[in-house]
Scaffold this motif. Structure first.
Motif, short mmCIF file in Angstrom:
data_model
loop_
_atom_site.label_atom_id
_atom_site.label_comp_id
_atom_site.label_asym_id
_atom_site.label_seq_id
_atom_site.Cartn_x
_atom_site.Cartn_y
_atom_site.Cartn_z
N ALA A 204 14.32 -26.11 47.40
CA ALA A 204 14.82 -27.20 48.22
C ALA A 204 13.84 -28.37 48.28
CB ALA A 204 15.12 -26.70 49.63
N ARG A 205 12.55 -28.09 48.03
CA ARG A 205 11.54 -29.14 48.10
C ARG A 205 11.22 -29.72 46.72
NH1 ARG A 205 8.00 -29.06 52.52
NH2 ARG A 205 6.75 -30.58 51.35
N GLN A 206 12.04 -29.44 45.76
CA GLN A 206 11.82 -29.99 44.43
C GLN A 206 12.65 -31.26 44.25
OE1 GLN A 206 12.76 -26.99 41.55
NE2 GLN A 206 11.09 -25.61 42.18
N VAL A 207 12.12 -32.19 43.47
CA VAL A 207 12.86 -33.40 43.17
C VAL A 207 14.11 -33.02 42.37
CG1 VAL A 207 12.79 -35.65 42.03
CG2 VAL A 207 10.72 -34.74 43.14
N PRO A 208 15.30 -33.48 42.77
CA PRO A 208 16.52 -33.10 42.05
C PRO A 208 16.43 -33.41 40.56
CG PRO A 208 17.05 -34.24 44.09
CD PRO A 208 15.57 -34.36 43.91
N ALA A 209 16.77 -32.42 39.75
CA ALA A 209 16.70 -32.60 38.29
C ALA A 209 17.62 -33.74 37.85
CB ALA A 209 17.09 -31.30 37.59
N ARG A 210 18.72 -33.92 38.57
CA ARG A 210 19.66 -35.00 38.23
C ARG A 210 19.00 -36.38 38.39
NH1 ARG A 210 23.82 -37.46 41.45
NH2 ARG A 210 25.51 -38.28 40.17
N LEU A 211 18.14 -36.53 39.41
CA LEU A 211 17.45 -37.79 39.63
C LEU A 211 16.40 -38.02 38.55
CD1 LEU A 211 16.88 -40.30 41.30
CD2 LEU A 211 15.43 -38.91 42.79
N ILE A 212 15.68 -36.96 38.16
CA ILE A 212 14.68 -37.09 37.10
C ILE A 212 15.35 -37.49 35.79
CG2 ILE A 212 12.97 -35.84 35.73
CD1 ILE A 212 12.39 -34.12 38.16
N LEU A 213 16.48 -36.86 35.48
CA LEU A 213 17.21 -37.19 34.26
C LEU A 213 17.74 -38.61 34.31
CD1 LEU A 213 18.36 -36.30 31.54
CD2 LEU A 213 20.37 -35.40 32.75
N ALA A 214 18.19 -39.05 35.48
CA ALA A 214 18.70 -40.42 35.63
C ALA A 214 17.59 -41.44 35.36
CB ALA A 214 19.27 -40.61 37.02
N LEU A 215 16.38 -41.16 35.83
CA LEU A 215 15.28 -42.09 35.65
C LEU A 215 14.78 -42.13 34.21
CD1 LEU A 215 13.57 -41.21 39.00
CD2 LEU A 215 14.15 -43.54 38.33
N THR A 216 14.68 -40.97 33.58
CA THR A 216 14.26 -40.96 32.17
C THR A 216 15.34 -41.60 31.29
OG1 THR A 216 15.09 -38.68 31.95
CG2 THR A 216 12.75 -38.96 32.43
N SER A 217 16.60 -41.42 31.67
CA SER A 217 17.69 -42.07 30.93
C SER A 217 17.66 -43.58 31.13
CB SER A 217 19.04 -41.50 31.38
OG SER A 217 19.14 -40.12 31.12
N ALA A 218 17.33 -44.02 32.36
CA ALA A 218 17.22 -45.45 32.63
C ALA A 218 16.12 -46.06 31.76
CB ALA A 218 16.94 -45.68 34.11
N TYR A 219 15.01 -45.36 31.63
CA TYR A 219 13.93 -45.83 30.75
C TYR A 219 14.43 -45.95 29.31
CZ TYR A 219 9.59 -45.75 28.05
OH TYR A 219 8.59 -46.04 27.15
N ALA A 220 15.14 -44.93 28.84
CA ALA A 220 15.63 -44.94 27.46
C ALA A 220 16.63 -46.07 27.23
CB ALA A 220 16.25 -43.59 27.11
N LEU A 221 17.53 -46.27 28.18
CA LEU A 221 18.53 -47.33 28.06
C LEU A 221 17.86 -48.70 28.01
CD1 LEU A 221 21.33 -46.11 30.50
CD2 LEU A 221 21.57 -46.45 28.04
N LEU A 222 16.90 -48.91 28.89
CA LEU A 222 16.21 -50.20 28.93
C LEU A 222 15.41 -50.42 27.66
CD1 LEU A 222 15.68 -52.69 30.63
CD2 LEU A 222 13.82 -51.47 31.76
N ALA A 223 14.72 -49.36 27.20
CA ALA A 223 13.93 -49.48 25.97
C ALA A 223 14.82 -49.75 24.76
CB ALA A 223 13.11 -48.21 25.76
N ASP A 224 15.95 -49.07 24.69
CA ASP A 224 16.87 -49.28 23.56
C ASP A 224 17.42 -50.71 23.58
OD1 ASP A 224 16.48 -46.72 22.72
OD2 ASP A 224 18.34 -45.92 23.57
N TRP A 225 17.73 -51.22 24.76
CA TRP A 225 18.23 -52.59 24.86
C TRP A 225 17.17 -53.59 24.37
CZ3 TRP A 225 22.05 -55.88 25.13
CH2 TRP A 225 21.80 -57.18 25.57
N GLN A 226 15.94 -53.39 24.82
CA GLN A 226 14.87 -54.28 24.40
C GLN A 226 14.63 -54.20 22.90
OE1 GLN A 226 12.04 -52.52 27.02
NE2 GLN A 226 12.47 -53.88 28.75
N GLU A 227 14.75 -52.99 22.36
CA GLU A 227 14.60 -52.80 20.91
C GLU A 227 15.69 -53.52 20.13
OE1 GLU A 227 14.11 -48.92 18.88
OE2 GLU A 227 12.69 -48.52 20.49
N SER A 228 16.90 -53.49 20.68
CA SER A 228 18.01 -54.14 19.99
C SER A 228 17.81 -55.65 19.91
CB SER A 228 19.34 -53.83 20.70
OG SER A 228 19.41 -54.50 21.96
#
Length: 301
Positions: free
Chosen positions: A46-70
């Motif tokens: 219960a005291r762990q950061v939700p895995a869904r939130l961690i995945l959302a943040l790493t995905s946000a990084y990937a989306l932003l990086a891919d956009w900048q690369e494009s």
């Protein structure tokens, strides 16, 4: 009761966009806030950061990086810190998103590096930390701040398909960034100090009220006055976007851009909407401006 909680959790996971609810952010008007007491967690997970939130943040990084690369393929061969230094900063939006990328970089490194750690402290703050390229990276932030990071990236990437002007997006992204920085308690990376921006004006990013029939009056050939009516007394309570059709062009002017209900004629072009033709909005906006067509002579029911 537990079954109901699990059902609601899955419900929000599937239909989160349709389940808007108040955003809770801490505020400290005094130098010595009171420390509240809390129940013990029901389980160790219960005291762990939700895995869904961690995945959302790493995905946000990937989306932003891919956009900048494009936009600049040369970024693909750079390390994450060199990429940040090489990001374009020609517009206010690009400068803001470069710093958002920088914050996400620290969180992503903590999530994927072997020595990385993401944990919830006893005071409710989330710490993401690791050592990367012999540099200590650390981010201490609230959960709301992490959620705002994901929302900011989505807002930025969606803006390229929206009719709002660059000036409008600058205000919106600027408010996101100001709110995110307010949720960060400490930050450390290769440069250690986050870049600070002077916010032009407070902008209500939580809700916008669309007005498609503003009354416009030209005063002294230098200013337009918009009749705000009973809603103009408090811009924070009534954050209105005025859709102004003028000379076969459409302008989307937020109430925050007005001064005493007026805007200079020279300033109006900054709010010119990005449309395919004339004053036509995307079809997706049809539901936001739902009006019943009045037929003359038809009796009221």
């Amino acid at each position: 009761m537990k079954q109901r909680q699990e059902m609601l959790a899955h419900y929000r996971a599937c239909f989160g966009e349709l389940c808007a609810r108040p955003e809770h952010r801490p505020i400290e008007p005094y130098t010595r806030p009171r420390r509240l007491s809390f129940a013990e967690p029901e389980s160790s997970t219960a005291r762990q950061v939700p895995a869904r939130l961690i995945l959302a943040l790493t995905s946000a990084y990937a989306l932003l990086a891919d956009w900048q690369e494009s936009r600049d393929p040369s970024l693909a061969g750079l390390g994450s810190w060199q990429r940040y230094l090489a990001l374009p900063r020609r517009t206010p939006a690009e400068k803001l998103m470069a710093e958002i990328f920088r914050i996400l970089r620290v969180f992503r490194a903590a999530a994927i590096q072997q020595n990385g750690a993401i944990e919830i402290r006893d005071d409710g703050l989330i710490r993401a930390s690791c050592t990367y390229n012999r540099c200590a990276l650390s981010l201490l932030i609230t959960q709301t701040g992490l959620e705002l990071l994901t929302a900011c990236v989505a807002c930025y990437l969606e803006s390229f398909d929206q009719p709002y002007s660059d000036a409008y997006e600058e205000l919106l992204l600027g408010q996101y960034y100001a709110d995110i920085v307010a949720e960060i308690r400490s930050f450390a990376d290769d440069d250690r100090v986050l870049f600070q921006f002077r916010q032009k004006t407070w902008f209500n990013r939580h809700v916008r009220l669309d007005c498609d029939n503003p009354r416009l009056q030209l005063e002294e050939d230098s200013h337009y006055r918009i009749d705000l009516g009973k809603y103009g007394e408090n811009a924070a309570r009534h954050p209105i976007d005025f859709y102004i059709s003028l000379d076969d062009r459409l302008y989307i002017v937020p109430v925050e851009a007005l001064k005493a209900g007026r805007i200079a004629v020279a300033e109006l072009p900054r709010w010119l909407a990005r449309t395919d033709g004339g004053t036509r909005l995307p079809d997706a906006f049809r539901l936001r401006f739902a009006h019943e067509k009045n037929v003359v002579g038809l009796p009221m029911t």
